[in-house]
Scaffold this motif. Structure first.
Motif, short mmCIF file in Angstrom:
data_model
loop_
_atom_site.label_atom_id
_atom_site.label_comp_id
_atom_site.label_asym_id
_atom_site.label_seq_id
_atom_site.Cartn_x
_atom_site.Cartn_y
_atom_site.Cartn_z
N GLU A 77 0.83 -1.21 0.00
CA GLU A 77 0.00 0.00 0.00
C GLU A 77 0.87 1.26 0.00
OE1 GLU A 77 -3.61 2.06 2.57
OE2 GLU A 77 -2.81 0.11 3.17
N VAL A 78 0.54 2.20 -0.88
CA VAL A 78 1.22 3.49 -0.94
C VAL A 78 0.33 4.52 -0.26
CG1 VAL A 78 2.15 5.26 -2.46
CG2 VAL A 78 2.33 2.86 -3.11
N GLU A 79 0.90 5.21 0.73
CA GLU A 79 0.15 6.20 1.48
C GLU A 79 0.86 7.54 1.41
OE1 GLU A 79 0.51 4.27 5.28
OE2 GLU A 79 -1.54 3.51 5.14
N PRO A 80 0.11 8.63 1.45
CA PRO A 80 0.76 9.95 1.51
C PRO A 80 1.60 10.08 2.77
CG PRO A 80 -1.61 10.16 1.12
CD PRO A 80 -1.35 8.73 1.46
N ASP A 81 2.73 10.75 2.67
CA ASP A 81 3.57 11.05 3.82
C ASP A 81 2.88 12.16 4.62
OD1 ASP A 81 5.48 11.95 5.60
OD2 ASP A 81 7.04 12.25 4.10
N PRO A 82 2.42 11.88 5.84
CA PRO A 82 1.66 12.88 6.58
C PRO A 82 2.49 14.10 6.99
CG PRO A 82 2.10 10.98 7.96
CD PRO A 82 2.56 10.63 6.57
N ASP A 83 3.81 13.99 6.97
CA ASP A 83 4.67 15.12 7.35
C ASP A 83 5.02 16.01 6.16
OD1 ASP A 83 4.85 14.24 9.98
OD2 ASP A 83 6.52 12.91 9.51
#
Length: 126
Positions: A77-83
């Motif tokens: 799964e590819v997720e946006p980097d929250p930082d």
């Protein structure tokens, strides 16, 4: 969408990029960012960071001795980097596979550490 990763040198197409927790690598952005009061990105060691911006990946590559720039395919799964300061620029995933070596050697001598880290702060700092 093309993904890039800047990191350790010597990888070739087909090689896997694993998180520092799996590889035991001690060369991480957080070490350098702390030294120069840089951005808070890349603090996690259980994931692989990717970006859609080749210049940002080059900045990460420059943090490794003779670091390299790779085009990669994410695994899992590819997720946006929250930082990340800019939505859609930085991503995180469990692992990645090298598709191509874009630049086999990215050196500090082309830019200072502070200048490379400014690339990570966003387009306005470039």
């Amino acid at each position: 969408m093309a993904y890039f990763h800047g990191g350790v040198p010597g990888l070739k197409p087909g090689d896997r990029i694993l998180p520092p927790d799996n590889t035991g690598t001690t060369r991480r952005l957080s070490t350098y960012a702390d030294e120069v009061n840089g951005p808070a990105h890349a603090r996690r060691t259980d994931i692989v960071y990717l970006t859609t911006d080749r210049h940002v990946a080059s900045a990460y590559a420059a943090l490794h001795p003779d670091g390299a720039l790779y085009r990669v395919d994410p695994e899992g799964e590819v997720e946006p980097d929250p930082d990340c300061f800019e939505p859609g620029l930085s991503w995180q995933c469990p692992a990645a596979t090298v598709v191509a070596v874009v630049d086999p050697v990215v050196l500090f001598r082309t830019k200072t550490l502070a200048r490379w880290l400014r690339l990570l702060e966003g387009p306005a700092s470039r």
